[in-house]
Scaffold this active site. Structure first.
Site, short mmCIF file in Angstrom:
data_model
loop_
_atom_site.label_atom_id
_atom_site.label_comp_id
_atom_site.label_asym_id
_atom_site.label_seq_id
_atom_site.Cartn_x
_atom_site.Cartn_y
_atom_site.Cartn_z
N THR A 122 0.86 -1.19 0.00
CA THR A 122 0.00 0.00 0.00
C THR A 122 0.89 1.23 0.00
OG1 THR A 122 -1.66 -1.21 1.25
CG2 THR A 122 -1.82 1.20 1.27
N LYS A 207 -6.92 2.05 -3.05
CA LYS A 207 -6.56 1.32 -1.82
C LYS A 207 -6.77 2.20 -0.58
CE LYS A 207 -5.01 -1.67 1.00
NZ LYS A 207 -5.82 -2.80 1.42
N PHE A 252 -19.02 -4.46 8.65
CA PHE A 252 -18.29 -3.40 9.36
C PHE A 252 -19.21 -2.51 10.17
CE2 PHE A 252 -13.77 -3.49 8.22
CZ PHE A 252 -13.80 -4.61 7.41
N CYS A 263 -3.23 -2.28 8.91
CA CYS A 263 -3.58 -1.43 7.77
C CYS A 263 -4.35 -0.16 8.13
CB CYS A 263 -4.36 -2.24 6.74
SG CYS A 263 -3.34 -3.49 5.95
N LYS A 266 -2.43 2.82 9.98
CA LYS A 266 -1.36 3.48 9.22
C LYS A 266 -1.89 4.08 7.92
CE LYS A 266 0.64 -0.33 6.52
NZ LYS A 266 0.33 0.18 5.18
N LYS A 324 -7.68 -8.82 15.73
CA LYS A 324 -8.92 -9.52 15.39
C LYS A 324 -8.64 -11.01 15.48
CE LYS A 324 -8.36 -9.52 10.38
NZ LYS A 324 -9.00 -9.21 9.12
N ARG A 331 -0.10 -5.70 15.37
CA ARG A 331 0.20 -4.32 15.00
C ARG A 331 -1.00 -3.40 15.28
NH1 ARG A 331 2.93 -5.38 9.13
NH2 ARG A 331 1.54 -7.18 9.20
#
Ligand SMILES: NC(=O)c1ccc[n+]([C@@H]2O[C@H](COP(=O)([O-])OP(=O)(O)OC[C@H]3O[C@@H](n4cnc5c(N)ncnc54)[C@H](O)[C@@H]3O)[C@@H](O)[C@H]2O)c1
EC number: 1.1.1.22
Length: 434
Positions: A122, A207, A252, A263, A266, A324, A331
């Site tokens: 990414t 992304k 979600f 992800c 950051k 999760k 992280r």
């Protein structure tokens, strides 16, 4: 096709293994000798369901191998994928492109014939053009194209996501590169998974926009959950009621202790920096980042309140520390904020996680690691469900309560309901948004 995969982390290893399962010849490269040794010995260095078997199958078929030698992997490859880390740069929130640019230069020096240099990491808008410059600078005679191919897999379901994606996004600028990328993804194309071909900048932007949108959706429902607690509404009913609207969708919309992981934190920060750099502040994303920090802080308050206003001297059992379930990735996990806050407030913290201990030990000093939920709850004043691993979804609540000094539960994933918990002997219960 011959593929070199640079970086064998959560994305590179899964992508390399899946490409080999498509029938391509894949060589995975990493700088970390320990990782390559383990991979060569047939061991998967990360926890990702199904990866071990798929890797073994493709190694046995002679389509998948591992090396420390980037030049060996790149020579003769049709495509070289960059799947190295792009963590937050210390101090300013930008994506750190050190690893990407170093890989690009090494790839340039190693190219022997035409190849497509594909960035799967990414990366901020404009990076693929910088990769092209770095490859050309390292090897002015090289014939190559660049392509942007952001990855959308989720840890814990990575193989299924890679094999059955909602879409594949490919940013390219030449027909030749488009042909190579089409050939690589042909098995998915044949099964009619959508492949979106676009320009480099759009692919890079897709992304960040996708991750920022998902982080926003989670943060939105967490904020609504906080209001539900004040007005007597139940977030589970609210999520269901709005999620059935096809324009909103039910994914979600689970209230919890805030987003974490490798992800969203950051990438939201990086998008905010990209916006600032271009004088188009990403105000929604900036707010999401701030609200998500508040959500985590609110979880600490919830635990303290349930304990009667202080956790000093109390024993807190934490079930789950990974960001999760079904991953060992720690992280930016919410546990890294919540657990130290409890320890800092004088709590004795007992922790259990099916896969998180190896990573978590160094990250969570001052806690006691336990084998399972029952051992962690021994003598505890409160049990906190932080990650919804399956093994925490069907606990023997009466047994758990029986082990505790004071049976209280902070159910930060809304797994249980108040009546069942009370019937099992718990004297206090709090979920999120209920
Ligand atoms: N983890 C996810 O769920 C996920 C999902 C989608 C996209 N991404 C993106 O994919 C990228 C990789 O993420 P990750 O989680 O796999 O990272 P990771 O840290 O797990 O793996 C990166 C690997 O690259 C290796 N590496 C670094 N420089 C190298 C070099 N020059 N040559 C060879 N190997 C090198 C490192 O040793 C490491 O093993 C990031 O940009 C991330 O944002 C991650």
């Amino acid at each position: 096709m011959k593929i070199a995969m640079i970086g064998t982390g959560y994305v590179g290893l899964v992508s390399g293994v899946c490409f080999s399962d498509f029938g391509h010849d894949v060589i995975c490269v990493d700088k970390d000798p320990g990782k390559i040794d383990r991979l060569r010995a047939g061991e998967v260095p990360i926890f990702e369901p199904g990866l071990q078997d798929l890797m073994a199958k493709n190694v046995a078929a002679g389509r998948l191998s591992f090396t420390l030698d980037l030049a060996e992997a790149v020579a003769g490859a049709d495509a070289v994928f960059i799947a190295v880390g792009t963590p937050t740069r210390r101090g300013d929130g930008h994506a750190d492109l050190t690893y990407v640019m170093a890989a690009a230069a090494e790839i340039g020096a190693a190219l022997t014939g035409y190849a497509v240099v594909v960035t799967k990491s990414t990366v901020p808008v404009g990076t693929n053009r910088k990769v092209a410059e770095a490859v050309a600078a390292a090897n002015p005679a090289a014939t190559f194209d660049v392509a942007s191919n952001p990855e959308f897999l989720r840890e814990g379901a990575a193989i299924d996501d890679f094999m059955r994606p909602d879409r594949v996004v490919v940013g390219v600028e030449s027909d030749r590169a488009k042909k190579v990328m089409s050939d690589i993804y042909r098995p998915l194309f044949l099964r009619e998974f959508p492949i979106v071909f676009t320009g480099l900048e759009s692919a890079e932007m897709i992304k960040y926009a996708a991750n920022a949108f998902l982080a926003t959706k989670i943060t939105f429902i967490n904020e609504i959950a906080a209001l539900c607690e004040r007005v007597g509404a139940d977030i589970k009913a609210v999520s269901k009621g709005i999620g059935l609207d096809g324009r909103i969708g039910n994914k979600f919309l689970h209230a919890g202790p805030g987003y974490g992981g490798s992800c969203f934190p950051k990438d939201t920060k990086a998008l905010a920096r990209i916006g600032q750099d271009h004088a188009v502040p990403m105000q929604i994303t900036e707010t999401v980042i701030r609200v998500n920090e508040e959500v985590k802080a609110r979880m600490v308050e919830k635990i303290v309140d349930l304990c009667g206003g202080t956790v000093n001297g109390k024993t807190v059992a934490i079930l789950g520390v990974t960001f999760k379930p079904n991953t060992d990735d720690m992280r930016d996990a919410p546990s890294l904020t919540i657990v130290p806050a409890l320890v800092g407030n004088g709590a004795r913290v007992r922790v259990t996680d099916p896969e998180g201990q190896r990573e978590g030990e160094a990250l969570l000093p001052g806690v006691t690691w336990c084998e399972n939920a029952y051992q962690a709850s021994q003598g505890a004043d409160i049990v906190v469900i932080l990650t919804e691993w399956n093994e925490f979804r069907a606990l023997d609540l009466a047994k758990l309560a029986g082990k505790m000094a004071t049976p209280r539960m902070a159910d930060l994933r809304n797994i249980y309901n108040r009546d069942d918990v009370a019937a099992a002997g718990f004297t206090a219960y709090a979920g999120v948004g209920r």
